[in-house]
Design an enzyme around this catalytic site. Sequence first.
Site, PDB file in Angstrom:
ATOM      1  CB  CYS A 112     -49.246  34.065 105.889  1.00  0.00           C
ATOM      2  SG  CYS A 112     -47.480  33.526 106.144  1.00  0.00           S
ATOM      3  CG  HIS A 235     -51.044  33.754 109.731  1.00  0.00           C
ATOM      4  ND1 HIS A 235     -50.781  32.539 109.594  1.00  0.00           N
ATOM      5  CD2 HIS A 235     -49.942  34.635 109.602  1.00  0.00           C
ATOM      6  CE1 HIS A 235     -49.284  32.637 109.447  1.00  0.00           C
ATOM      7  NE2 HIS A 235     -48.991  33.764 109.167  1.00  0.00           N
ATOM      8  CG  ASN A 265     -45.743  32.070 109.925  1.00  0.00           C
ATOM      9  OD1 ASN A 265     -46.607  31.510 109.274  1.00  0.00           O
ATOM     10  ND2 ASN A 265     -45.390  33.256 109.742  1.00  0.00           N
TER      11      ASN A 265
HETATM   12  O1  UT7 Z   1     -46.559  35.140 108.194  1.00  0.00           O
HETATM   13  C1  UT7 Z   1     -45.840  36.639 107.828  1.00  0.00           C
HETATM   14  C2  UT7 Z   1     -44.165  36.086 108.376  1.00  0.00           C
HETATM   15  N1  UT7 Z   1     -43.527  37.446 108.956  1.00  0.00           N
HETATM   16  C3  UT7 Z   1     -43.987  37.877 110.012  1.00  0.00           C
HETATM   17  O2  UT7 Z   1     -45.266  37.731 110.713  1.00  0.00           O
HETATM   18  C4  UT7 Z   1     -43.005  38.570 110.615  1.00  0.00           C
HETATM   19  C5  UT7 Z   1     -43.403  39.940 111.321  1.00  0.00           C
HETATM   20  N2  UT7 Z   1     -42.154  40.491 112.227  1.00  0.00           N
HETATM   21  C6  UT7 Z   1     -41.969  39.841 113.146  1.00  0.00           C
HETATM   22  O3  UT7 Z   1     -42.624  38.853 113.882  1.00  0.00           O
HETATM   23  C7  UT7 Z   1     -40.748  40.507 114.078  1.00  0.00           C
HETATM   24  O4  UT7 Z   1     -40.534  41.722 113.329  1.00  0.00           O
HETATM   25  C8  UT7 Z   1     -39.738  39.747 114.084  1.00  0.00           C
HETATM   26  C9  UT7 Z   1     -39.926  38.481 115.255  1.00  0.00           C
HETATM   27  C10 UT7 Z   1     -39.298  38.996 112.935  1.00  0.00           C
HETATM   28  C11 UT7 Z   1     -38.622  40.313 114.770  1.00  0.00           C
HETATM   29  O5  UT7 Z   1     -39.051  40.867 115.968  1.00  0.00           O
HETATM   30  P1  UT7 Z   1     -38.288  42.612 116.395  1.00  0.00           P
HETATM   31  O6  UT7 Z   1     -38.890  42.786 117.641  1.00  0.00           O
HETATM   32  O7  UT7 Z   1     -39.077  43.203 115.199  1.00  0.00           O
HETATM   33  O8  UT7 Z   1     -37.004  42.602 116.385  1.00  0.00           O
HETATM   34  P2  UT7 Z   1     -36.057  43.367 115.494  1.00  0.00           P
HETATM   35  O9  UT7 Z   1     -36.007  42.898 113.987  1.00  0.00           O
HETATM   36  O10 UT7 Z   1     -36.341  44.658 115.880  1.00  0.00           O
HETATM   37  O11 UT7 Z   1     -34.610  43.023 115.683  1.00  0.00           O
HETATM   38  C12 UT7 Z   1     -34.111  43.226 117.346  1.00  0.00           C
HETATM   39  C13 UT7 Z   1     -32.729  42.612 117.496  1.00  0.00           C
HETATM   40  C14 UT7 Z   1     -31.767  42.939 116.230  1.00  0.00           C
HETATM   41  O12 UT7 Z   1     -30.554  43.160 117.053  1.00  0.00           O
HETATM   42  P3  UT7 Z   1     -29.939  44.645 117.010  1.00  0.00           P
HETATM   43  O13 UT7 Z   1     -29.909  44.812 115.648  1.00  0.00           O
HETATM   44  O14 UT7 Z   1     -30.732  45.294 117.564  1.00  0.00           O
HETATM   45  O15 UT7 Z   1     -28.618  44.432 117.605  1.00  0.00           O
HETATM   46  C15 UT7 Z   1     -31.643  41.583 115.772  1.00  0.00           C
HETATM   47  O16 UT7 Z   1     -30.384  41.224 115.031  1.00  0.00           O
HETATM   48  O17 UT7 Z   1     -32.913  40.984 117.553  1.00  0.00           O
HETATM   49  C16 UT7 Z   1     -31.928  40.523 116.741  1.00  0.00           C
HETATM   50  N3  UT7 Z   1     -32.386  39.162 116.312  1.00  0.00           N
HETATM   51  C17 UT7 Z   1     -32.267  38.077 117.072  1.00  0.00           C
HETATM   52  N4  UT7 Z   1     -31.795  37.700 118.205  1.00  0.00           N
HETATM   53  C18 UT7 Z   1     -31.608  36.504 118.666  1.00  0.00           C
HETATM   54  C19 UT7 Z   1     -33.203  38.887 115.058  1.00  0.00           C
HETATM   55  N5  UT7 Z   1     -33.491  37.632 115.196  1.00  0.00           N
HETATM   56  C20 UT7 Z   1     -32.869  37.151 116.252  1.00  0.00           C
HETATM   57  C21 UT7 Z   1     -32.694  35.981 116.899  1.00  0.00           C
HETATM   58  N6  UT7 Z   1     -32.427  35.449 117.893  1.00  0.00           N
HETATM   59  N7  UT7 Z   1     -33.398  34.529 116.312  1.00  0.00           N
END
Ligand code: UT7
Length: 310
Positions: A112, A235, A265
């Site tokens: 990215c 980005h 993204n």
């Molecule tokens: O260009 C570089 C590419 N990557 C990035 O920029 C990613 C950077 N990271 C992020 O943007 C965030 O960490 C995410 C958007 C990927 C995730 O957000 P978060 O607030 O960090 O969520 P989390 O990973 O802490 O997950 C919270 C909950 C989890 O459930 P439990 O374990 O707390 O029960 C996940 O399983 O959200 C759940 N979850 C979802 N729920 C519904 C994860 N993905 C999804 C989804 N829909 N698509």
Amino acid sequence: MNAGIIGVGRYLPEKIVTNADLEKIMDTSDEWIRTRTGIEERRIASDDVGTADMGYEAAQKALKDAGLRPEDLDLIIVSTVTPDYPFPSASCMIQEKLGAKKAAAFDVSAACAGFMYGMITAKQFIETGAYQYVLVVGVEKLSNIVNWEDRNTAVLFGDGAGAVVMGAVSEGRGILSFELGADGTGGKYLYQDEYIAMNGREVFKFAVRQMGESSVNVIEKAGLSKEDVDFLIPHQANIRIMEAARQRLELPEEKMSKTIQSYGNTSAASIPISMVEELENGKIKEDDVIVMVGFGGGLTWGAIAIRWGK
Ligand code: UT7
């Protein structure tokens, strides 16, 4: 001699996939995706449209905008992690499609942050006087490497292309400063095996820190202060990460590009896609100081301060 942007173009596939569409194929919700990422919909390329096809469309527009012919190009740099083939490179395929016979061509792999790496590489060739016109394309067909059964990643990404033609610009304009960086020890947090694999929380923490730091660093390197910045193009990975960079620069909301809601993204394509959108919206004007900043797998990062105009 200062290198700057003399033409821009972009291409977005027509097919729109909304959060509601994703709710039908995986355990997710529009509410979760919107509040955690800022994404509402993304574009997905059809099976018969490849990375080079999208890059070519954006490149053609950028050349037209610059008032140049394909034969004028000295070099084509394509930033992508989703080339159609390991080789020939996407840049060679685009060179052929354009008929840019004189141009050398190579791809850059910095995920990215790829567009920042591509632009800074182009700057070196221009400012040494080696080359006059360099085409830099950021293009991704991430839908090819997304696991549609993994809700942690599938909701985040989209396809598209953006391109700039770079050349010498008048004194005081063009790239004022830059920063590039890499930290291979974080490679394990975001990589492609068969599909994209990611430790979202680790990438998030890194991105929030790096986007802010790099933005501030390029302003200082340019001998400017935060008040001099007219517009930020981060980005488009997650609205919460983008907001962190904006707040670090103490910019009001209207001075940051936000296109993530429409395109998700798009990795190396997100900065040039947003650049074209903001030019069309009239948010980027002659002599504005613009900060562009990106981060990605590798881990990699890059930022540029540029004074807009030829
Ligand atoms: O260009 C570089 C590419 N990557 C990035 O920029 C990613 C950077 N990271 C992020 O943007 C965030 O960490 C995410 C958007 C990927 C995730 O957000 P978060 O607030 O960090 O969520 P989390 O990973 O802490 O997950 C919270 C909950 C989890 O459930 P439990 O374990 O707390 O029960 C996940 O399983 O959200 C759940 N979850 C979802 N729920 C519904 C994860 N993905 C999804 C989804 N829909 N698509």
